[in-house]
Motif scaffolding. Structure first.
Motif, PDB file in Angstrom:
ATOM      1  N   ILE A 111       0.838  -1.205   0.000  1.00 38.03           N
ATOM      2  CA  ILE A 111       0.000   0.000   0.000  1.00 38.03           C
ATOM      3  C   ILE A 111       0.874   1.256   0.000  1.00 38.03           C
ATOM      4  CG2 ILE A 111      -1.744   1.290   1.294  1.00 38.03           C
ATOM      5  CD1 ILE A 111      -2.776  -1.385   2.322  1.00 38.03           C
TER       6      ILE A 111
ATOM      7  N   LEU B 113      -0.522  -5.298   2.383  1.00 37.56           N
ATOM      8  CA  LEU B 113      -1.837  -5.935   2.381  1.00 37.56           C
ATOM      9  C   LEU B 113      -1.703  -7.429   2.027  1.00 37.56           C
ATOM     10  CD1 LEU B 113      -5.034  -5.878   2.316  1.00 37.56           C
ATOM     11  CD2 LEU B 113      -4.783  -5.463  -0.150  1.00 37.56           C
TER      12      LEU B 113
ATOM     13  N   ILE C 162     -11.959  -5.034  -4.581  1.00 39.73           N
ATOM     14  CA  ILE C 162     -10.863  -4.754  -3.644  1.00 39.73           C
ATOM     15  C   ILE C 162      -9.987  -3.622  -4.186  1.00 39.73           C
ATOM     16  CG2 ILE C 162      -8.753  -5.719  -2.650  1.00 39.73           C
ATOM     17  CD1 ILE C 162     -10.219  -8.427  -2.588  1.00 39.73           C
ATOM     18  N   ARG C 163      -9.630  -3.684  -5.458  1.00 40.33           N
ATOM     19  CA  ARG C 163      -8.756  -2.678  -6.026  1.00 40.33           C
ATOM     20  C   ARG C 163      -9.419  -1.293  -6.039  1.00 40.33           C
ATOM     21  NH1 ARG C 163      -3.880  -4.742  -8.067  1.00 40.33           N
ATOM     22  NH2 ARG C 163      -3.640  -6.678  -6.895  1.00 40.33           N
TER      23      ARG C 163
ATOM     24  N   TYR D 156     -11.744  -0.153  -3.879  1.00 37.09           N
ATOM     25  CA  TYR D 156     -11.842   0.408  -2.534  1.00 37.09           C
ATOM     26  C   TYR D 156     -10.467   0.744  -1.964  1.00 37.09           C
ATOM     27  CZ  TYR D 156     -16.847  -0.053  -1.832  1.00 37.09           C
ATOM     28  OH  TYR D 156     -18.201   0.111  -1.916  1.00 37.09           O
ATOM     29  N   LEU D 157      -9.434   0.013  -2.370  1.00 33.88           N
ATOM     30  CA  LEU D 157      -8.098   0.349  -1.889  1.00 33.88           C
ATOM     31  C   LEU D 157      -7.653   1.695  -2.431  1.00 33.88           C
ATOM     32  CD1 LEU D 157      -6.137  -3.034  -2.085  1.00 33.88           C
ATOM     33  CD2 LEU D 157      -6.791  -1.771  -0.026  1.00 33.88           C
TER      34      LEU D 157
ATOM     35  N   PRO E  58      -7.926   2.516   2.350  1.00 35.25           N
ATOM     36  CA  PRO E  58      -7.548   1.134   2.671  1.00 35.25           C
ATOM     37  C   PRO E  58      -8.161   0.651   3.975  1.00 35.25           C
ATOM     38  CG  PRO E  58      -5.732   2.619   3.159  1.00 35.25           C
ATOM     39  CD  PRO E  58      -6.798   3.471   2.587  1.00 35.25           C
TER      40      PRO E  58
ATOM     41  N   ILE F 209     -14.044  -2.892   2.891  1.00 32.61           N
ATOM     42  CA  ILE F 209     -13.907  -3.780   1.735  1.00 32.61           C
ATOM     43  C   ILE F 209     -14.764  -5.036   1.908  1.00 32.61           C
ATOM     44  CG2 ILE F 209     -12.308  -5.272   0.474  1.00 32.61           C
ATOM     45  CD1 ILE F 209     -10.117  -3.195   1.003  1.00 32.61           C
TER      46      ILE F 209
ATOM     47  N   ILE G 119      -3.851  -5.828   7.058  1.00 34.69           N
ATOM     48  CA  ILE G 119      -2.767  -4.919   6.673  1.00 34.69           C
ATOM     49  C   ILE G 119      -1.719  -4.938   7.773  1.00 34.69           C
ATOM     50  CG2 ILE G 119      -2.147  -2.516   6.190  1.00 34.69           C
ATOM     51  CD1 ILE G 119      -4.969  -2.103   5.098  1.00 34.69           C
TER      52      ILE G 119
END
Length: 786
Positions: free
Chosen positions: A594, A600, A624-625, A627-628, A632, A637, A661
């Motif tokens: 991240i 992550l 996932i991508r 929302y990251l 994060p 997520i 994380i």
């Protein structure tokens, strides 16, 4: 009750035959107090004349004495009797003996004939064993007509017919007892040869030398046939030893044929008064022992009904019999009309008949086949209508599965059988679910399938009952499934290649299949072959489309299996592997940096395997991508993935996941576990810690996911894995399990992250003996550097 009816039927039928023979043969003339064959050999003599048994009476003296008795009324006459090494002269009176007296003299012969007739009836009604039925029926007829020949000098034709035909049946039964198929075409030449021998014996009854030669030939032929039977049984019994009881039954059969044929033959070669007087008594005793031994030796093998031949074989037999009797009828006509003409033109008659047969054989066969086919099949409205319905059904616009199921159901109803299934090799339709269709898979290359693949004729289960080796295995396989007939289905485009086998169960009425039903079944196999071939083409086409679709999706889903570039922060090392159960994995593994201090780890397990789960994994990866990129937050997520699964799949698809994380600033791994396997923390000294806290699975109900934390110190490792790791099975179906995994990790805690991942993968492959996995397997290890 049925046993009593069988006995009554046997006695009544036998009584009818006996009474008819007595009416034809009996007379009220005086006779000598002993009985002899047309060649003069005395077979039965009682009381003071018993020493004459085995000797030959001078037939010329007998004819002269009989004439004088009729003309002058002489009652006593000096006769000369001859043997190989002895001769006797004796005064013998003519005495009056009624038919009842004769029956009394031959009471044991008649009882023996009745016994064999009853045994033949029993084999026919209880086991439908055609070959053994014919054997006992022929022996019964032989005893009966031997009685008529001795007592009344009549029925020589039938005596010689069954004398020679019995030898052929012994040969047939020797094959039958070893499970060999006996072609029905064998019967025609056997019957013809027996008829010719019988005709010669009957027409030359007045020639004692020819009668003697023919009788000797029959004795030797029966002895040779029995010897072959005994040698084959002994050879196969000791070459293929099985359980003691089975071997003992085979030896009982050997003993039965040895006592009834070989021993009497050897006794005839002993030239002594004692042997001559004993042979008749021994024969009666041996033939009384013969049925129990044969019944005991074959009883356990005779439980499944034997079927009759198919119409094509019957047509050939009918043709040969008609032509044979036609030839004999022609000879008899010339003998009655003008014997001298026949003697002068015998060769011309034979040539004329051969030309006649050659001209009319083909039309005769065609006509017989048409008659058999019409009266057995086409004249049967039930079968004919069923075949028409099946023909229409194949062209109906319904699914292939429904067509096959309808075909089998209609066949079961038309044939009135308990069940009907289709046997296919395992390599055919390997990916097709056959639970809703009457197909049975069998391993390709197994000895059972190899037998059917190389056996292009109809297999009758009971014909294999006496077999050894592969025949014994096939018999047990079919018998356990309740199969009465196994009919091969062919792919004629591949040169009559067997693609499947019709397994036809027993009839509900426990009767034999009729010729018409067998003809109907033969026609249905052609329709079934066409259906299976079309189904195979359909399955192949669907499989090709599936492969093309999977290949098109491979580029999209490849990132779910292979990380593009493993990016880690400076203070960590990461090792991992992911092995799909099928071409596309249902596990989702993501390792993402991240920023400079945060790493992550995301591991998920979607229900199912293959393309469907691959689509879902791809969708989860996109969520996932996205929302990251915004924030994060692991709970956020998980909340988004959960709502997506609920709205899209309405509870039909779900996913377990663990994700977190790692923050190098404080050594904290903040994570969420949604119904997934417990994360494992391996401390620097090898101590194992499990974090068993878990929350609701993704895709079931709306849930607020809470963040959990585990602190990692330098030298510690964190392991995340899917259940495919611990649920790996070996050849004995033993699970690898959590305990073995924890022990493996503890003992190898000193290895670096990727080395530990490689060791786990290698250990699992060796545990399942390098076979394909039954579930997706994913493993990731995060190591904090010292």
């Amino acid at each position: 009750m049925r046993n009593i009816l069988l006995v009554l039927v046997s006695v009544i039928l036998f009584g009818v035959f006996l009474f008819a023979g007595l009416l034809k043969s009996s007379s009220k003339e005086s006779r000598l107090p002993f009985y002899f064959y047309p060649n003069g050999v005395i077979a039965l003599a009682n009381g003071e004349y018993s020493d004459l048994t085995g000797l030959r009476i001078d037939l010329l003296e007998y004819e002269i004495a009989r004439k004088l008795k009729e003309e002058a009324g002489e009652t006593t006459r000096l006769f000369h009797f001859y043997g190989k090494d002895r001769s006797v002269s004796k005064e013998v009176p003519f005495i009056f003996r009624s038919a009842l007296d004769v029956l009394r003299d031959f009471s044991l012969d008649i009882v023996l004939s009745l016994l064999y007739f009853s045994v033949a009836i029993w084999f026919f009604f209880y086991t439908r064993d055609l070959f053994i039925f014919l054997l006992f029926g022929s022996f019964s007829a032989l005893f009966l007509f031997n009685f008529f020949l001795l007592a009344f000098q009549d029925f020589a034709f039938l005596f010689f017919f069954f004398f020679f035909f019995g030898g052929f049946l012994i040969l047939d039964v020797s094959y039958r007892l070893r499970g060999k198929e006996i072609p029905s075409r064998w019967f025609a030449p056997q019957i013809i040869f027996s008829i010719v021998a019988a005709y010669v014996g009957a027409s030359q009854k007045g020639n004692p030398d020819l009668f003697q030669s023919l009788a000797n030939a029959g004795i030797h032929f029966n002895a040779i046939a029995a010897s072959i039977c005994i040698l084959q049984l002994v050879f196969h019994t000791f070459r293929n030893p099985t359980q003691f009881q089975a071997v003992f039954k085979k030896l009982c059969l050997v003993l039965a044929f040895f006592l009834a044929t070989i021993v009497p033959f050897l006794m005839t070669k002993i030239d002594s008064l004692q042997a001559s007087t004993m042979i008749r008594s021994y024969l009666i005793l041996a033939f009384f022992v013969f049925p129990p031994l044969v019944i005991y030796g074959t009883y356990t093998y005779s439980l499944v009904p034997v079927q009759i031949a198919f119409s094509s074989s019957l047509t050939s037999i009918y043709s040969i019999l008609i032509l044979t009797f036609g030839y004999l009828f022609g000879l008899e006509f010339f003998v009655r009309w003008n014997p001298e003409f026949l003697g002068a033109h015998q060769n011309e008659w034979n040539l004329f008949y051969v030309v006649l047969v050659a001209y009319f054989l083909s039309p005769l066969n065609n006509k017989l086949f048409y008659w058999v086919d019409y009266w057995s099949f086409r004249n049967n409205p039930k079968l004919h209508t069923a075949l028409e319905e099946l023909s229409v059904m194949i062209g109906a616009p319904i699914s292939m599965r429904a067509t096959i199921n309808n075909l089998i159901r209609r066949l079961v109803d038309a044939l009135d059988v308990h069940k009907l299934q289709v046997l296919i090799p395992a390599d055919k339709f390997p990916r097709t679910d056959l639970r809703n269709i009457n197909f049975v898979r069998i391993p390709f290359g197994s000895e059972i399938w190899n037998y059917f693949e190389n056996h292009t004729e109809v297999t009758v289960t009971s014909h294999l009952a006496y077999g050894l080796g592969i025949r014994e295995s096939v018999f047990k396989f079919l018998q356990q499934m309740g199969v009465q007939l196994a009919y091969p289905l062919f792919d004629f485009e591949q040169g009559k290649e067997v693609i499947a086998v019709f397994l036809v169960g027993e009839k509900r009425s426990h009767r034999n299949f009729t010729i018409g039903e067998l003809r109907f079944l033969k026609e249905c196999t052609r329709l079934a072959s066409l259906l299976i071939r079309n189904y195979s083409l359909l399955v192949d086409e669907v499989e090709k489309k599936r492969i093309v679709r999977d290949l098109n999706m491979a580029s999209i889903l490849d990132k779910t299996l292979h990380l593009p570039e493993l990016e880690t922060i400076r203070q960590t090392k990461v090792g991992y592997f992911s092995v799909p159960a099928v071409g596309i994995s249902g596990d989702y593994l993501d390792i993402l940096r991240i920023d400079a201090r945060r790493q992550l780890l995301f591991l998920g397990d979607v229900s199912g395997h293959g393309l469907g789960s691959g689509y879902l994994v791809s969708a989860v990866r996109g969520i996932i991508r996205r929302y990251l990129g915004e924030s994060p937050s692991i709970p956020q997520i998980f909340h988004a993935i959960n709502l997506f699964l609920i709205e899209r799949y309405r509870g039909s698809e779900f996913m377990t996941s663990v994700a977190g994380i790692y923050n190098a600033s404080d050594g904290a791994f903040s994570f969420v576990n949604a119904g997934h396997t417990s994360p494992i923390c391996i401390r620097k000294g090898g101590k194992i810690e499990l974090r068993t806290e878990t929350q609701r699975v993704l895709g079931v109900l709306p849930t607020d996911y809470k963040l959990l934390t585990v602190h990692l110190n330098p030298g510690d490792k964190l392991v995340l894995f899917t259940d495919g790791v611990t649920e790996t099975f070996n050849d004995k179906d033993e699970i690898f399990g959590d305990e073995n995994l924890l022990k493996l990790l503890s003992m190898n805690h000193h290895l670096e992250a990727q080395e530990l991942a490689n060791l786990v993968r290698k250990t699992l492959e060796e545990y399942r003996n390098h076979k394909e996995t039954s579930d997706d397997v994913s493993f990731v290890c995060l190591e904090v550097s010292e």
